[in-house]
Motif scaffolding. Structure first.
Motif, mmCIF file in Angstrom:
data_model
loop_
_atom_site.group_PDB
_atom_site.id
_atom_site.type_symbol
_atom_site.label_atom_id
_atom_site.label_comp_id
_atom_site.label_asym_id
_atom_site.label_seq_id
_atom_site.Cartn_x
_atom_site.Cartn_y
_atom_site.Cartn_z
ATOM 1 N N ALA A 50 0.808 -1.218 0.000
ATOM 2 C CA ALA A 50 0.000 0.000 0.000
ATOM 3 C C ALA A 50 0.845 1.275 0.000
ATOM 4 O O ALA A 50 0.460 2.265 -0.633
ATOM 5 N N LEU A 51 1.959 1.270 0.685
ATOM 6 C CA LEU A 51 2.761 2.486 0.801
ATOM 7 C C LEU A 51 3.295 2.971 -0.543
ATOM 8 O O LEU A 51 3.141 4.157 -0.864
ATOM 9 N N PRO A 52 3.884 2.123 -1.369
ATOM 10 C CA PRO A 52 4.314 2.615 -2.691
ATOM 11 C C PRO A 52 3.138 3.096 -3.540
ATOM 12 O O PRO A 52 3.248 4.101 -4.245
ATOM 13 N N LEU A 53 2.006 2.412 -3.453
ATOM 14 C CA LEU A 53 0.824 2.832 -4.195
ATOM 15 C C LEU A 53 0.365 4.213 -3.734
ATOM 16 O O LEU A 53 -0.021 5.058 -4.549
ATOM 17 N N TYR A 58 -0.203 9.888 -4.681
ATOM 18 C CA TYR A 58 -0.188 11.143 -3.937
ATOM 19 C C TYR A 58 0.692 12.203 -4.602
ATOM 20 O O TYR A 58 0.306 13.367 -4.693
ATOM 21 N N LEU A 59 1.860 11.813 -5.062
ATOM 22 C CA LEU A 59 2.799 12.779 -5.624
ATOM 23 C C LEU A 59 2.243 13.508 -6.852
ATOM 24 O O LEU A 59 2.327 14.740 -6.913
ATOM 25 N N PRO A 60 1.637 12.827 -7.818
ATOM 26 C CA PRO A 60 1.051 13.577 -8.938
ATOM 27 C C PRO A 60 -0.098 14.491 -8.513
ATOM 28 O O PRO A 60 -0.260 15.589 -9.055
ATOM 29 N N LYS A 64 -0.014 18.578 -9.057
ATOM 30 C CA LYS A 64 -1.091 19.328 -9.720
ATOM 31 C C LYS A 64 -1.595 20.448 -8.814
ATOM 32 O O LYS A 64 -1.823 21.581 -9.273
ATOM 33 N N LEU A 65 -1.756 20.165 -7.530
ATOM 34 C CA LEU A 65 -2.209 21.187 -6.591
ATOM 35 C C LEU A 65 -1.213 22.343 -6.523
ATOM 36 O O LEU A 65 -1.606 23.513 -6.538
ATOM 37 N N LEU A 66 0.068 22.036 -6.461
ATOM 38 C CA LEU A 66 1.081 23.086 -6.411
ATOM 39 C C LEU A 66 1.098 23.912 -7.691
ATOM 40 O O LEU A 66 1.252 25.133 -7.639
#
Length: 80
Positions: A50-53, A58-60, A64-66
């Motif tokens: 789950a952590l890598p997923l 989360y990163l993309p 996008k938010l930034l």
């Protein structure tokens, strides 16, 4: 499958941030419930999967938010 994806697109177009927040909270509760049901001998394996997923998704989203935070909103002038 295409009908399901089109339905999801229409649903999101007609939703505001509050609806999306409720959807995310619902999915969080489901994830916590399913995580609690994993037998203890498999918990490390479940976390390792789950952590890598989480980071891959989360990163993309945060990128996008930034990007959105850096550009001026429509109808607003840059006051800096």
């Amino acid at each position: 499958m295409k009908k399901l994806l089109n339905l999801a697109d229409r649903y999101l177009q007609q939703s505001d941030w509050k609806t999306i927040a409720l959807l995310k909270t619902c999915l969080l509760a489901l994830g916590i419930t399913l995580g609690a049901l994993v037998p203890s001998k498999y918990k490390k394996t479940a976390v390792a999967a789950a952590l890598p997923l989480f980071f891959v998704t989360y990163l993309p989203l945060m990128a996008k938010l930034l990007r959105l935070a850096m550009e001026p909103a429509e109808g607003e002038e840059d006051t800096l």
